[in-house]
Design a protein around this motif. Structure first.
Motif, mmCIF file in Angstrom:
data_model
loop_
_atom_site.group_PDB
_atom_site.id
_atom_site.type_symbol
_atom_site.label_atom_id
_atom_site.label_comp_id
_atom_site.label_asym_id
_atom_site.label_seq_id
_atom_site.Cartn_x
_atom_site.Cartn_y
_atom_site.Cartn_z
ATOM 1 N N THR A 74 -38.024 -0.824 62.210
ATOM 2 C CA THR A 74 -36.824 -1.207 61.842
ATOM 3 C C THR A 74 -36.032 -0.128 61.223
ATOM 4 O O THR A 74 -36.421 0.047 60.198
ATOM 5 C CB THR A 74 -36.562 -2.543 61.194
ATOM 6 N N THR A 76 -32.531 0.943 59.425
ATOM 7 C CA THR A 76 -31.303 0.120 59.022
ATOM 8 C C THR A 76 -30.605 1.391 58.510
ATOM 9 O O THR A 76 -30.920 2.112 57.706
ATOM 10 C CB THR A 76 -31.682 -0.662 57.736
ATOM 11 N N GLU A 79 -23.163 1.058 58.481
ATOM 12 C CA GLU A 79 -22.111 1.107 59.404
ATOM 13 C C GLU A 79 -21.132 2.323 59.551
ATOM 14 O O GLU A 79 -20.923 2.884 58.551
ATOM 15 C CB GLU A 79 -21.019 -0.233 59.120
ATOM 16 N N ARG A 93 -28.908 7.059 69.916
ATOM 17 C CA ARG A 93 -29.760 6.002 69.745
ATOM 18 C C ARG A 93 -30.930 6.236 70.679
ATOM 19 O O ARG A 93 -32.138 5.913 70.172
ATOM 20 C CB ARG A 93 -29.047 4.601 70.046
ATOM 21 N N HIS A 123 -36.148 -1.322 66.367
ATOM 22 C CA HIS A 123 -34.852 -2.002 66.278
ATOM 23 C C HIS A 123 -33.893 -1.226 65.267
ATOM 24 O O HIS A 123 -34.187 -0.678 64.259
ATOM 25 C CB HIS A 123 -35.281 -3.376 65.509
ATOM 26 N N LYS A 125 -30.389 -1.531 63.108
ATOM 27 C CA LYS A 125 -29.506 -2.401 62.258
ATOM 28 C C LYS A 125 -28.640 -1.763 61.718
ATOM 29 O O LYS A 125 -28.753 -0.542 60.987
ATOM 30 C CB LYS A 125 -30.431 -3.337 61.319
ATOM 31 N N GLN A 126 -27.440 -2.094 61.544
ATOM 32 C CA GLN A 126 -26.314 -1.565 60.694
ATOM 33 C C GLN A 126 -25.852 -2.603 59.576
ATOM 34 O O GLN A 126 -25.960 -3.792 59.760
ATOM 35 C CB GLN A 126 -25.098 -0.974 61.481
ATOM 36 N N ILE A 127 -25.544 -1.976 58.454
ATOM 37 C CA ILE A 127 -25.484 -2.800 57.157
ATOM 38 C C ILE A 127 -23.659 -2.817 57.255
ATOM 39 O O ILE A 127 -23.065 -1.283 57.135
ATOM 40 C CB ILE A 127 -26.038 -2.072 56.027
#
Length: 175
Positions: A74, A76, A79, A93, A123, A125-127
């Motif tokens: 994952t 992270t 954004e 990506r 995976h 993920k964006q914060i």
């Protein structure tokens, strides 16, 4: 400032391979996070902020143990990271997933085929802006950009964060 989490089957990797893979996964994420505008892979202040957590546990496929180790990586990222989440970031990506998969399989000593790659899931993920916290404070995307690109003023909050990160990992010493 990516955070990487590698979850895998207990005992999947030898300690040296695990350490090497953790470093490689962090660097891959740093290289692609802001691409093509910046490559933070070799920047010591960004390496000090790119962490890889390794979790080894029991993993089941279809309710049964698998004959070979299973991996979930994952990544992270804040954004707005142009290399991974921007409107033109599809290629970034794809590169990230391909490079992470290749690194995991190489660390394990397996050939990078579709059959082997089935055991590696990535995976992304964006914060959301304003939901990233570190240094005991909320950090915004603007501050993260200034941190990475060194566009802040001396003694600013961002400069103090950069110096603290470097000092924390022993990359600099305070006077």
């Amino acid at each position: 400032m990516p955070m990487v989490e590698l979850t895998t089957t207990k005992g999947a990797l030898e300690d040296a391979a695990k350490r090497q893979l953790a470093a490689e996964l962090s660097t891959i994420a740093l290289e692609l996070e802001a691409a093509p505008f910046a490559d933070f892979g070799d920047a010591p202040h960004m390496q000090a902020l790119s962490w890889c957590f390794v979790n080894e546990q029991e993993v089941f496929v279809g309710g049964r143990p698998h004959a070979k180790p299973i991996y979930r990586v994952t990544v992270t990222i804040p954004e707005g990271a142009p290399g991974v989440f921007g409107p033109l970031a599809e290629r970034g990506r794809e590169k990230l997933v391909k490079r992470v998969t290749a690194a995991v399989l190489a660390a394990e000593g397996s050939e990078n085929t579709m059959v082997e790659a089935h055991r590696v899931w990535v995976h992304l993920k964006q914060i959301t802006n304003g939901h990233w916290g570190g240094f005991g404070d909320v950090i915004t995307v603007r501050e993260l950009a200034a941190l990475g690109l060194n566009t802040d003023e001396p003694e600013s909050k961002v400069d103090r964060m950069r110096q603290a990160a470097l000092e924390s990992v022993g990359a600099v010493t305070t006077p």
